[in-house]
Write a protein that holds these residues in place. Sequence first.
Motif, PDB file in Angstrom:
ATOM      1  N   ALA B 172      54.129 -64.448  40.179  1.00  0.00           N
ATOM      2  CA  ALA B 172      53.014 -63.501  40.249  1.00  0.00           C
ATOM      3  C   ALA B 172      52.119 -63.734  39.051  1.00  0.00           C
ATOM      4  O   ALA B 172      52.447 -63.355  37.924  1.00  0.00           O
ATOM      5  N   VAL B 237      50.348 -59.926  44.281  1.00  0.00           N
ATOM      6  CA  VAL B 237      51.680 -59.373  44.554  1.00  0.00           C
ATOM      7  C   VAL B 237      51.537 -57.861  44.443  1.00  0.00           C
ATOM      8  O   VAL B 237      51.248 -57.335  43.371  1.00  0.00           O
ATOM      9  N   VAL B 248      52.841 -59.312  49.341  1.00  0.00           N
ATOM     10  CA  VAL B 248      51.674 -60.048  48.828  1.00  0.00           C
ATOM     11  C   VAL B 248      50.511 -59.803  49.787  1.00  0.00           C
ATOM     12  O   VAL B 248      50.660 -59.979  50.998  1.00  0.00           O
ATOM     13  N   SER B 278      51.948 -61.849  34.960  1.00  0.00           N
ATOM     14  CA  SER B 278      50.692 -61.165  35.268  1.00  0.00           C
ATOM     15  C   SER B 278      49.812 -60.958  34.052  1.00  0.00           C
ATOM     16  O   SER B 278      48.690 -60.452  34.177  1.00  0.00           O
TER      17      SER B 278
END
Lengths: 206, 936
Positions: B172, B237, B248, B278
């Motif tokens: 992600a 995500v 997702v 992230s």
Amino acid sequence: MNPVAKSPIRVTGSSTVVHGWEVSNRQSSAALRLSDVTPLAKVLIKSDAHSRFAASHPIAFGQVRVLFKGVLEIGCDPGAWLLVGSVGTASDLVATATTSTADVGEFISVIDITHGRAMMRLSGVDSPRLLNKICAIDLSDSVTPNHSAFRSSVAKLVTDVIRDDLADSTRSYLIHCERSSGQHLFDCILDAGIEFGIDVDGAGFS
Amino acid sequence: MSQNRRADRQAGEVIDRNAPVVFSWEGKNYTGFAGDTIVSALAANGVDIFSRSFKYKRPRGVLSASFHDPNCTVQVDDEPNVRGAHRQVQQGMTISPENVWPSLAVDVRSINQFISRFLSAGFYYKTFMKPQRLWPMYQKILGRFAAGGITSPNAEHGYFDKRYIHVDVCVAGGGPAGIAAAIAAAKAGASVLLVEEEYHIGGHLRYGGASDLQTLAELRREVAALSNIEVLTNAAVTARYDMNWIGVIQRQPDILVNGHQIHERLCKVRANTLIVASGLIERPYVFEGNDLAGIMLSTGVRRLLNLHAVLPGKTAVVFTANADGDACAADLKRAGLHVTIVDARNGENIVRATGGKRIKSVQLGDGKSISCDLLIIAVGWTANVPLLNMAGDRPVYDKDAARFFPTDRLPESVLVAGGLVGDGSTNELIAHGSSIGTNSAARSGFGSVVSIPSLARVQHPELYRSTTHGYVDYSEDVSSKDLFAAKKEGYDSIELVKRYTTVTMGPSQGKLESVNAVAIMAEAHGVSDFNTIGTTVWRPPYVPITLGALGGRGFENTRYSPMQSWHEAHNASPLVAGDWIRPEHYGDPSAEVANVRTNVGLIDVTPLGKLDMRGRDVAKLLNLLYVNKFLKLEVGAVRYGVMCAEDGVVMDDGVTGRLGENHYMMTTTSSGAATVWEWAENWLQTEHPDWEVHIAPVTTAFASINIAGPKSRELLARVVEGVDLSNAAFPYMNVRQGSVAGIADCFMWRIGFTGELSFEIHVPASYGLHVWETLIETGKDLGVGPFGIEAQRIMRLEKGHFIVGQDTDGLTVGFGADLEWCIKLDKDDFVGKPELNWQSQRSNYQRLVGLQPVDPNVVPTEASQLVEGTRSIVGRITSSRFSPTLKRSICLGYVEPRLAVPGTVITCQLPDRSRIQVTVMEGLAHFDPSGSRMKS
């Protein structure tokens, strides 16, 4: 005029009669193809999941083997097997299965379900990607290798899926459900396959 | 309009200057370039204001120039709530601001900001409560302030899709650490899904300097060369659930379906390992006037300038506390802007920004004022931890680094890479991501585990609020004053403050403002440790998901009989019966009834449930499931049976025929086919696994046709081989097997649901159409015709045959449904016996009776109540029709036992509240009560 058996899936294009079944003449060279193979003979062998017959059977639930030329045997349930054979051979398969299980000494039933199931074949390298738009099962080689089978929701329909790659190793699946939902499932697979260039092929058997 | 703020070509720009795009904004045409976002294209044309704020309707400009920018939500054509700082502009787009009145430039509701002290936190909870009668008026007014765009009822339905993905590793975040993790995992042999929110992978490298761009190019080349990495860009995500079940959302994947682009695709991912990379989100600074257009985050400026070649202003003040602010200042100088640095690391501060629709000056902490049209804020980062929250972690605040960090509470299947863990150079972030990727592959059996290089936590000043108050939550217009007020009103918990003030509850869901909210609450409480205040917990989804994406494709099953094409060709009116499409009638149900009563009719009853039962103990199973007896059913005989559940409530009914010594065929109601199969298997497998019974559902293996009418025997005789159809050889309630219309392996039984002589034939389904057409053709001289469900329902009501589900419900007990004749309490045991035994000893249940309205021309609506006086309900109508045979209205219904006496007249209240009288009849049958016709 001899009666002609009809699949629940509408014929695409012109048709011909093969072993008493109406089948499509359509030919496709698309990389991803869907064929109606409902006319294939389908015979169910039922035993007890805990029987000696089941324990000693060469294939278990979820496994597939070529029983003999042109006949697949699928472990479709615990203690149950589905034979899929050439068009017009259902009676022979029933007889063969009945004879071969007669001396087992256990309670075994043999039922012809040819007319009760719709069956289609999906072939092409993108077939797992297509199926994964409508089916949650992991279709990788490690989880569902060639000659494996499972029952799952496909397009929200209870469906049996059999991986049966073609002779040239092209990824291929036999997909079948109860008869009356056959057209729905066929349409859903076509819809899911648009982005992969799916095309309808004739039955592909003789 | 010209693109008067378009800068010279930038090294990392993503726009295609050879591909101009014309679109409209507020009714005027503008030109941008392919690759522009909506906001960058507008900003290049000099547009500063993109929205009005939620409560005070203040003009708002671009802040972060990212998906999470709270100020850039717009309407695109028929689509509301589009993130304008993210969505790429396309040729012909019609873009408009959302909920402005009358216009974006002048919104009269902005007067609210001048009465803001009366509109503080909790305003909605305290106001408009009284007088209650005025609420509809309040509602209309408040509705005018509600955020969001307009959904047209005429909007074209988009193509939304779903997909399942099974991978070893899901990453992600496509920044340097995430990309490196994906590459390392893929090189080890794992299958990898790399999910990136932006249109291109690269994270902050995309808008970095030359070395960043060179590194990014190398990373992209490596990704492209690895076939076991699938990259989803413009995707996010949205959720992580147990066992790494990951949601997702993929927006506008580059896929055309029948000429239409897929709008959104919801991917349901099962990954052995989830790598959360992230990164960090730059956070705003709270001070007076901090929401003026022209005040931007440093990352937002760099996105606009370096990716889209937009000059965000001319005279800039950069309030910086870190290297990213410094880099932004350098970028602006390179682009030719006049830049003034206000360095927080030297103790400098800003306290106030002034201006109208755009900033004009900024006042510093020392009182000095600087004129500018652009103020850049670079005061720190918010760790982007929602996925960590969803995995069970509760990140902890580090005062020295001024941000939150993950703990060791994460499950083994969730790893964290890159900036969430610590700070470092690009190479250090890549090395960290790479080692995490290697270890994620090892979890799936590819390669072996390596040690993870540490990432330092660089010291950063804590900068959240200046000495003045400003906006904390741009989406909801929540200010730091509101948070202080909430504290004064006794709200201690950050979770309660969130709900009371709505801070972090807007479209950006706290991505930019959550840490500032915690910091200000800590300040209000006079504590320095944020961990004592706690944090709000992010729950799925990480970003909004449209209902279309959640719905996906419509996969509602539709079932057809083999004769469907004939029904369609003969103008059958379709009836949706569960999944089945059945012919309701062929134009005139009354005529169909008359034809069956006079000649012969055919009805397609394929949906009837059919269970093939084999084995020496089938009779025992039937005797267990049905309330009546089946042990002595002879080969060739058929028996009607009723099933009750353990509570004695009627569950299903049907007939079962004995085809051979150990071979039976059971039929069920059409809607009960699956339930009865499961029911039978359940009793067999759990209570009597020793019984030799095999059950196979064969509902659609046979096409089922009921041939009914006085000429049915004559018709069937013309097409049957091997079966003597005479009443003596084939009496009522018997079954025979033979060929029909040349089709072998058919079975047929004599039953009488319609009350007529009738044969129900069951033929291999693939020949159903052939047999149907043969019967129609063969019986022309007999007057054969099709009849539909409606005619069948009329005739069975005339005969007084009840329908499970129509004349019973979930409370209908066996004895109440006029089944005394059928329930055999002298059997050893059967399902429901104890309860039925008890029923037989009491009488406090309503009884099914035949009813006829006193006025024969009135057909009471089904479900009409039977009443006494004005308040007492004593029963209900379950079925009612006008009988073409009897030329009068007829009914079935339930009445209290004291009223179930033939001749009793009861009042029936119709839906329009008018009342009629109905008479209780002798028995249920209105027609041929002796059954002479069906037994003939």
